[in-house]
Design a protein around this motif. Structure first.
Motif: not given
Length: 129
Positions: A103-110, A88-96, A114-115
């Motif tokens: 590969k990524l899970k969220t708790k709270g305001n999904m 994500l930090a390298d810009g090789k993978l998009d968060g969405q 995206t920010k």
């Protein structure tokens, strides 16, 4: 900012660089970033050995990054691997895309999660990660 570093986590080096960028912001830049983001990310990152560490990016109150859980309620907790955070930090993978592929899970305001891409991109240009 060596207190951000965590042995065995490549992400901690990236977060330490981002913290230095935040520290280098003048008051106006910091206020602009806080106004634009207006929230707190809690990152729970698991490394290849299965160990977990937590960092907080506070862009609601202080404009800082620190190791540990959020001091005030996080808008979103993002759970991911050390490798996924690096991508994500390298810009090789998009968060969405990371979220959609599990590969990524969220708790709270999904939607707030995206920010994070924007924060990483804005600081990356200054940090030369």
């Amino acid at each position: 900012m060596s207190d951000i570093q965590e042995p065995g986590f490549k992400s901690s080096g990236i977060l330490a660089v981002l913290a230095k960028v935040f520290e280098g912001y003048n008051d106006q830049e910091k206020k602009a970033q806080i106004k634009k983001t207006n929230g707190i990310f809690e990152l729970q990152i698991k490394n290849a050995e299965g160990n977990q560490a937590t960092w907080t990016i506070d862009l609601k109150n202080t404009g800082t990054i620190y190791k540990g859980t959020a001091k005030s309620k996080a808008n979103v907790t993002i759970i991911l691997s050390d490798e996924t955070f690096q991508q994500l930090a390298d810009g090789k993978l998009d968060g969405q895309k990371a979220f959609m592929t599990g590969k990524l899970k969220t708790k709270g305001n999904m939607m707030f999660a995206t920010k994070l891409d924007g924060v990483l991109k804005a600081t990356k240009s200054k940090a030369k990660l």
